[in-house]
Design a protein around this motif. Structure first.
Motif, mmCIF file in Angstrom:
data_model
loop_
_atom_site.group_PDB
_atom_site.id
_atom_site.type_symbol
_atom_site.label_atom_id
_atom_site.label_comp_id
_atom_site.label_asym_id
_atom_site.label_seq_id
_atom_site.Cartn_x
_atom_site.Cartn_y
_atom_site.Cartn_z
ATOM 1 N N TYR A 34 18.928 17.484 58.618
ATOM 2 C CA TYR A 34 20.171 18.240 58.691
ATOM 3 C C TYR A 34 20.552 18.784 57.316
ATOM 4 O O TYR A 34 21.414 19.644 57.220
ATOM 5 C CB TYR A 34 21.304 17.364 59.207
ATOM 6 C CG TYR A 34 21.226 17.042 60.682
ATOM 7 C CD1 TYR A 34 20.127 17.431 61.453
ATOM 8 C CD2 TYR A 34 22.248 16.350 61.303
ATOM 9 C CE1 TYR A 34 20.063 17.128 62.801
ATOM 10 C CE2 TYR A 34 22.198 16.044 62.659
ATOM 11 C CZ TYR A 34 21.093 16.432 63.400
ATOM 12 O OH TYR A 34 21.039 16.130 64.738
ATOM 13 N N ARG A 35 19.970 18.257 56.284
ATOM 14 C CA ARG A 35 20.189 18.740 54.938
ATOM 15 C C ARG A 35 19.051 19.689 54.572
ATOM 16 O O ARG A 35 18.028 19.701 55.248
ATOM 17 C CB ARG A 35 20.289 17.587 53.933
ATOM 18 C CG ARG A 35 19.239 16.516 54.026
ATOM 19 C CD ARG A 35 19.265 15.535 52.876
ATOM 20 N NE ARG A 35 19.174 16.226 51.597
ATOM 21 C CZ ARG A 35 20.145 16.196 50.671
ATOM 22 N NH1 ARG A 35 21.241 15.497 50.872
ATOM 23 N NH2 ARG A 35 20.016 16.867 49.547
ATOM 24 N N PRO A 36 19.195 20.529 53.573
ATOM 25 C CA PRO A 36 20.289 20.541 52.604
ATOM 26 C C PRO A 36 21.356 21.584 52.907
ATOM 27 O O PRO A 36 22.320 21.695 52.166
ATOM 28 C CB PRO A 36 19.564 20.908 51.313
ATOM 29 C CG PRO A 36 18.512 21.873 51.760
ATOM 30 C CD PRO A 36 18.061 21.363 53.122
ATOM 31 N N SER A 37 21.185 22.396 53.955
ATOM 32 C CA SER A 37 22.144 23.463 54.227
ATOM 33 C C SER A 37 23.436 22.907 54.828
ATOM 34 O O SER A 37 23.473 21.778 55.322
ATOM 35 C CB SER A 37 21.531 24.491 55.180
ATOM 36 O OG SER A 37 21.169 23.895 56.404
ATOM 37 N N THR A 40 24.094 22.649 60.560
ATOM 38 C CA THR A 40 23.223 21.669 61.193
ATOM 39 C C THR A 40 22.584 22.292 62.435
ATOM 40 O O THR A 40 23.173 23.159 63.076
ATOM 41 C CB THR A 40 23.994 20.403 61.604
ATOM 42 O OG1 THR A 40 25.042 20.780 62.509
ATOM 43 C CG2 THR A 40 24.593 19.723 60.399
ATOM 44 N N GLU A 53 19.115 9.910 55.733
ATOM 45 C CA GLU A 53 19.171 10.996 54.767
ATOM 46 C C GLU A 53 19.942 10.538 53.539
ATOM 47 O O GLU A 53 20.890 9.759 53.633
ATOM 48 C CB GLU A 53 19.867 12.223 55.358
ATOM 49 C CG GLU A 53 19.122 12.860 56.520
ATOM 50 C CD GLU A 53 19.756 14.156 56.990
ATOM 51 O OE1 GLU A 53 19.147 14.828 57.835
ATOM 52 O OE2 GLU A 53 20.857 14.487 56.517
ATOM 53 N N ASP A 233 13.862 17.713 49.845
ATOM 54 C CA ASP A 233 14.486 19.031 49.711
ATOM 55 C C ASP A 233 15.151 19.175 48.347
ATOM 56 O O ASP A 233 15.471 18.199 47.680
ATOM 57 C CB ASP A 233 15.517 19.251 50.821
ATOM 58 C CG ASP A 233 16.680 18.280 50.753
ATOM 59 O OD1 ASP A 233 17.547 18.443 49.876
ATOM 60 O OD2 ASP A 233 16.725 17.341 51.571
ATOM 61 N N THR A 254 14.879 13.168 53.683
ATOM 62 C CA THR A 254 15.102 12.752 55.066
ATOM 63 C C THR A 254 13.897 11.922 55.460
ATOM 64 O O THR A 254 12.755 12.350 55.257
ATOM 65 C CB THR A 254 15.216 13.965 56.015
ATOM 66 O OG1 THR A 254 16.283 14.805 55.560
ATOM 67 C CG2 THR A 254 15.503 13.512 57.440
#
Length: 261
Positions: A34-37, A40, A53, A233, A254
């Motif tokens: 779900y990261r890094p943005s 989701t 994470e 990431d 993650t």
């Protein structure tokens, strides 16, 4: 940053050893980062497996204040369509424009997620959760907040898109005069797989709140996935107006945890 390095160093070393061990495992499912943005995806992590994470994040403001955090998330999907996650900041350092520093634990959120598959290339998602003010004064919320997020994810040839729209209601008793309790946020991320192990992401996001300046930013990130069960990431984001943070940098991982059922 020195204190955050002392915390992150052992963590990243441990995660690196886990990734090497995971390299010999061939039957584990792939992680769903779900990261890094900020956006989701509609997809959940592998059902029955804990997914973890963590990372580091530094943000700088135009007035020379800054923030360093160590975010985390623990995800568990009960099926391909239902899941829950615990997320927050395990550590926060806030520095104001005068150089005064406050440190401690951050806030903690619990989010329930529902996925609605449309076909094999697109899906809607809905998240609802509560953020608890587990931080001390100056490091987060003073009262709990409720968040609901709508998600649309789709594949377009070689590209993957995630669009989010969220509403957050904060039960602040000491809100500034004229400021609303409802914040609207949006994010649109577009990612592309460059090779078996490398991918890139670009994202626009922002927030709007009555009585407060609107914010917007652009994020660029890369990810390296040496094995299915581990992804690394890194990236940076830049504010698109003077009300947004000037810049931020981040990095994290993650990884697959234990199988529960």
């Amino acid at each position: 940053m020195e204190r955050s390095g002392r915390i992150l160093g052992p963590l990243l070393c441990t995660l690196a050893m886990v990734s090497v061990q995971a390299d010999v495992v061939t039957d584990e499912p792939a992680v769903t980062p779900y990261r890094p943005s900020a956006a989701t995806p509609a997809a959940l992590s592998a059902p029955g497996w804990l997914e973890l994470e963590g990372g580091g994040f530094k943000l700088a403001q135009h007035d020379h204040s800054s923030q360093v955090t160590i975010p985390y998330a623990v995800k568990l999907a009960f099926s391909e369509d239902w899941g829950v996650r615990l997320a927050g900041n395990s550590w926060v350092e806030n520095k104001d424009e005068s150089g005064n520093v406050v440190t401690g634990q951050g806030d903690t959120g619990i989010i329930v997620k529902r996925r609605f598959a449309l076909d094999d290339k697109s899906a809607f998602g809905l998240e609802a959760g509560i953020v608890f003010p587990t931080s001390k004064a100056g490091l987060g919320l003073s009262k709990r907040a409720w968040v609901i997020t709508g998600i649309y994810s789709a594949e377009y040839g070689a590209f993957h898109s995630d669009a989010n729209l969220y509403l957050m209601h904060t039960a602040l008793e000491d809100a500034p005069e004229g400021a609303g309790r409802m914040t609207t946020g949006w994010a649109w991320a577009l990612s592309r797989q460059l090779s078996e192990n490398w991918s890139v992401t670009g994202e626009f996001s922002g927030t709007r709140q009555t009585g407060a300046p609107s914010t917007s930013q652009f994020l660029m990130a890369g990810a390296y996935t040496p094995v299915r069960s581990f992804s690394l990431d890194f990236g940076a984001a830049f504010g698109l107006n003077n009300q947004s943070p000037k810049w931020s940098i981040f990095g994290g991982v993650t990884m697959l945890g234990m199988k529960l059922f």
